[in-house]
Design a protein around this motif. Structure first.
Motif, PDB file in Angstrom:
ATOM      1  N   MET A   1       0.826  -1.203   0.000  1.00  0.00           N
ATOM      2  CA  MET A   1       0.000   0.000   0.000  1.00  0.00           C
ATOM      3  C   MET A   1       0.863   1.257   0.000  1.00  0.00           C
ATOM      4  N   THR A   2       1.954   1.213   0.752  1.00  0.00           N
ATOM      5  CA  THR A   2       2.859   2.361   0.770  1.00  0.00           C
ATOM      6  C   THR A   2       3.430   2.616  -0.616  1.00  0.00           C
ATOM      7  N   LEU A   3       3.863   1.558  -1.290  1.00  0.00           N
ATOM      8  CA  LEU A   3       4.419   1.714  -2.635  1.00  0.00           C
ATOM      9  C   LEU A   3       3.364   2.258  -3.602  1.00  0.00           C
ATOM     10  N   GLY A   4       2.115   1.809  -3.436  1.00  0.00           N
ATOM     11  CA  GLY A   4       1.051   2.306  -4.296  1.00  0.00           C
ATOM     12  C   GLY A   4       0.804   3.789  -4.099  1.00  0.00           C
ATOM     13  N   TYR A   5       0.728   4.214  -2.845  1.00  0.00           N
ATOM     14  CA  TYR A   5       0.504   5.632  -2.567  1.00  0.00           C
ATOM     15  C   TYR A   5       1.709   6.486  -2.951  1.00  0.00           C
ATOM     16  N   LEU A   6       2.892   5.908  -2.890  1.00  0.00           N
ATOM     17  CA  LEU A   6       4.095   6.671  -3.219  1.00  0.00           C
ATOM     18  C   LEU A   6       4.117   7.120  -4.674  1.00  0.00           C
ATOM     19  N   THR A   7       3.364   6.419  -5.529  1.00  0.00           N
ATOM     20  CA  THR A   7       3.342   6.842  -6.919  1.00  0.00           C
ATOM     21  C   THR A   7       2.516   8.115  -7.108  1.00  0.00           C
ATOM     22  N   THR A   8       1.613   8.414  -6.172  1.00  0.00           N
ATOM     23  CA  THR A   8       0.725   9.573  -6.325  1.00  0.00           C
ATOM     24  C   THR A   8       1.449  10.913  -6.243  1.00  0.00           C
ATOM     25  N   PRO A   9       2.316  11.153  -5.219  1.00  0.00           N
ATOM     26  CA  PRO A   9       2.996  12.448  -5.187  1.00  0.00           C
ATOM     27  C   PRO A   9       3.932  12.678  -6.370  1.00  0.00           C
ATOM     28  N   LEU A  10       4.304  11.601  -7.069  1.00  0.00           N
ATOM     29  CA  LEU A  10       5.115  11.803  -8.268  1.00  0.00           C
ATOM     30  C   LEU A  10       4.362  12.619  -9.311  1.00  0.00           C
ATOM     31  N   LEU A  11       3.026  12.562  -9.251  1.00  0.00           N
ATOM     32  CA  LEU A  11       2.217  13.359 -10.180  1.00  0.00           C
ATOM     33  C   LEU A  11       2.426  14.836  -9.928  1.00  0.00           C
ATOM     34  N   GLY A  12       2.350  15.229  -8.643  1.00  0.00           N
ATOM     35  CA  GLY A  12       2.562  16.630  -8.304  1.00  0.00           C
ATOM     36  C   GLY A  12       3.966  17.081  -8.641  1.00  0.00           C
ATOM     37  N   LEU A  13       4.932  16.214  -8.374  1.00  0.00           N
ATOM     38  CA  LEU A  13       6.317  16.545  -8.703  1.00  0.00           C
ATOM     39  C   LEU A  13       6.498  16.697 -10.214  1.00  0.00           C
ATOM     40  N   THR A  14       5.874  15.789 -10.980  1.00  0.00           N
ATOM     41  CA  THR A  14       5.990  15.857 -12.437  1.00  0.00           C
ATOM     42  C   THR A  14       5.323  17.108 -12.974  1.00  0.00           C
ATOM     43  N   ALA A  15       4.090  17.381 -12.515  1.00  0.00           N
ATOM     44  CA  ALA A  15       3.361  18.557 -12.991  1.00  0.00           C
ATOM     45  C   ALA A  15       4.109  19.841 -12.658  1.00  0.00           C
ATOM     46  N   THR A  16       4.602  19.920 -11.411  1.00  0.00           N
ATOM     47  CA  THR A  16       5.351  21.104 -11.001  1.00  0.00           C
ATOM     48  C   THR A  16       6.638  21.228 -11.812  1.00  0.00           C
ATOM     49  N   GLY A  17       7.292  20.082 -12.054  1.00  0.00           N
ATOM     50  CA  GLY A  17       8.523  20.120 -12.832  1.00  0.00           C
ATOM     51  C   GLY A  17       8.288  20.559 -14.271  1.00  0.00           C
ATOM     52  N   VAL A  18       7.212  20.054 -14.900  1.00  0.00           N
ATOM     53  CA  VAL A  18       6.902  20.428 -16.283  1.00  0.00           C
ATOM     54  C   VAL A  18       6.605  21.919 -16.371  1.00  0.00           C
TER      55      VAL A  18
END
Length: 421
Positions: A1-18
């Motif tokens: 479950m931790t690994l699954g949720y860990l993929t979610t903040p990558l979205l914010g990081l990706t969007a902010t980075g783009v």
């Protein structure tokens, strides 16, 4: 479950980075407000996920396969209905909400474009809440991980491709997110329906799915979780609104730092998800030793992980900020407040863990009431600390809010456990 949720903040990081690569503080600020607005509305309505997890876990603990499936179908029907309603309400939201969140017209315009596109996938977003709640309630962490990877992996690839490679910026990021939700819903439904095919002997009748007493209990549970989620997201929206009053640079810096907080929170949500399933199963089986053990294990690992996260961000936070934005003024402002963002995991660890316990046990009214009291404390701290310490006071208030949530829930825990066992 931790690994699954860990993929979610990558979205914010990706969007902010783009968007951060555009070098435009207004675009980054608009993205931040658009994401907060989306989370305020859709995150508040994610009670489908949490209520489905708790009710499924309790049915699983009782060994009631028919009720497990009935819980899913009730959540799915509700998800489709609410998704269609959200599509109808989107024009009204876009007409007023962006200006309420920022005084800067350029920022508001970016927010309007971003939210308008993301809202198109509303039915798929709510369906994903129901699917994830069901599989996590049964303790199927690997299936949950798979679904999160499908949704968030598609999101990252599509956002980078459309937003950066094809040059569509904020709108490209929004289209990537919307398309990923649809992909995730299709894959999730295929997985769950195939699972139901192997449970045909326990298939519930339509009358069981639409049982009035069960629907009433579901709606009451959802209403309590909705209020709790609205209050939580309202606190985050207030923080964004107060931060915007300090100017576009501070708003953008806070947007970068909120990714640090969200990374901590989604990491801790993995343990909260485990607490939901384990506590719910123990409540359903009426087995107190399992409940007590789940409390001890999830508490220990929540604080341990929070401490590691705080240390990581204190050491590597400056490099992460530099990756997320190329604007030097925004980098300087973010680094000045990095300590407070790194601290959020520690101050919020107890709140996340006990949220999971209370959701799994369906102690929704107590959780709702403690959240309301915490919001009152947050408002008082803002009134005192922001005038005195500006943006530092804002981040300190957020940490106090997180700490109050955990302590108030802990105070309620003994009496609620005695009632349930």
């Amino acid at each position: 479950m931790t690994l699954g949720y860990l993929t979610t903040p990558l979205l914010g990081l990706t969007a902010t980075g783009v968007v951060g690569r555009l070098g435009d503080p207004a675009a980054l600020g608009g993205l931040a407000i658009g994401a907060i607005l989306f989370d305020l509305i859709f995150g508040s309505l994610s009670f489908f996920r949490t209520s489905t997890t708790g009710l499924t876990a309790q049915a699983f603990g009782r060994g009631d396969g028919r009720e497990e499936q009935a819980v899913f179908w009730r959540a799915l029907i509700s998800a489709i209905g609410l998704g269609l309603a959200m599509l109808l309400l989107t024009p009204l939201i876009l007409a007023y909400a962006p200006e309420l969140m920022s005084d800067d017209k350029a920022v508001a315009d970016v927010t309007r474009h971003y939210f308008g596109i993301r809202a198109l996938s509303s039915p798929a977003t709510f369906i994903n809440f129901a699917i994830l709640g069901y599989v996590l309630g049964r303790g199927q962490g690997m299936t949950g991980l798979l679904l999160q990877i499908v949704i968030n992996g598609s999101n990252i690839v599509l956002s980078v491709t459309i937003g950066l490679t094809l040059g569509h910026g904020v709108e490209g990021v929004a289209w990537g997110t919307a398309l990923a939700e649809v992909i995730g819903a299709v894959v999730g439904l295929i997985i769950v329906l195939r699972q139901f095919h192997g449970m045909r002997a326990e298939r519930p009748a339509l009358g069981e799915i639409l049982d009035r007493s069960k629907l009433k209990a579901l709606f009451e549970l959802n209403a309590d979780i909705l209020i709790r989620s609205l209050v939580l997201n309202c606190a985050y929206a207030i923080m964004t609104r107060v931060g915007s009053s300090f100017g576009a640079i501070t708003l953008a810096a806070n947007a970068v730092l909120m990714n640090v907080f969200m990374l901590c929170s989604f990491f801790l949500d993995g343990l909260a998800g485990a607490a939901e399933q384990l506590a719910g199963r123990a409540i359903g089986a009426r087995f107190r030793p399992a409940f007590d053990q789940a409390l001890k294990l999830t508490a220990f690992w929540s604080f341990f992980m929070a401490a590691l996260l705080a240390l990581f961000f204190l050491v590597f936070g400056s490099q992460i900020i530099a990756l997320l934005t190329t604007s030097e003024p925004v980098q300087v402002e973010a680094q000045a407040h990095l300590f407070w963002a790194a601290l959020t995991g520690m101050t919020g660890a107890l709140a996340f863990q006990l949220d999971g316990v209370f959701i799994g046990a369906t102690w929704s009214k107590a959780m709702r009431n403690m959240m309301l009291i915490s919001l009152l404390g947050f408002g008082i701290s803002l009134a005192i600390l922001v005038p005195a310490f500006a943006n530092h006071g804002l981040w300190l208030s957020l940490n106090l809010f997180l700490g109050m949530r955990g302590l108030f829930l802990a105070a309620m825990l003994p009496s609620k456990a005695r009632e349930s066992f």
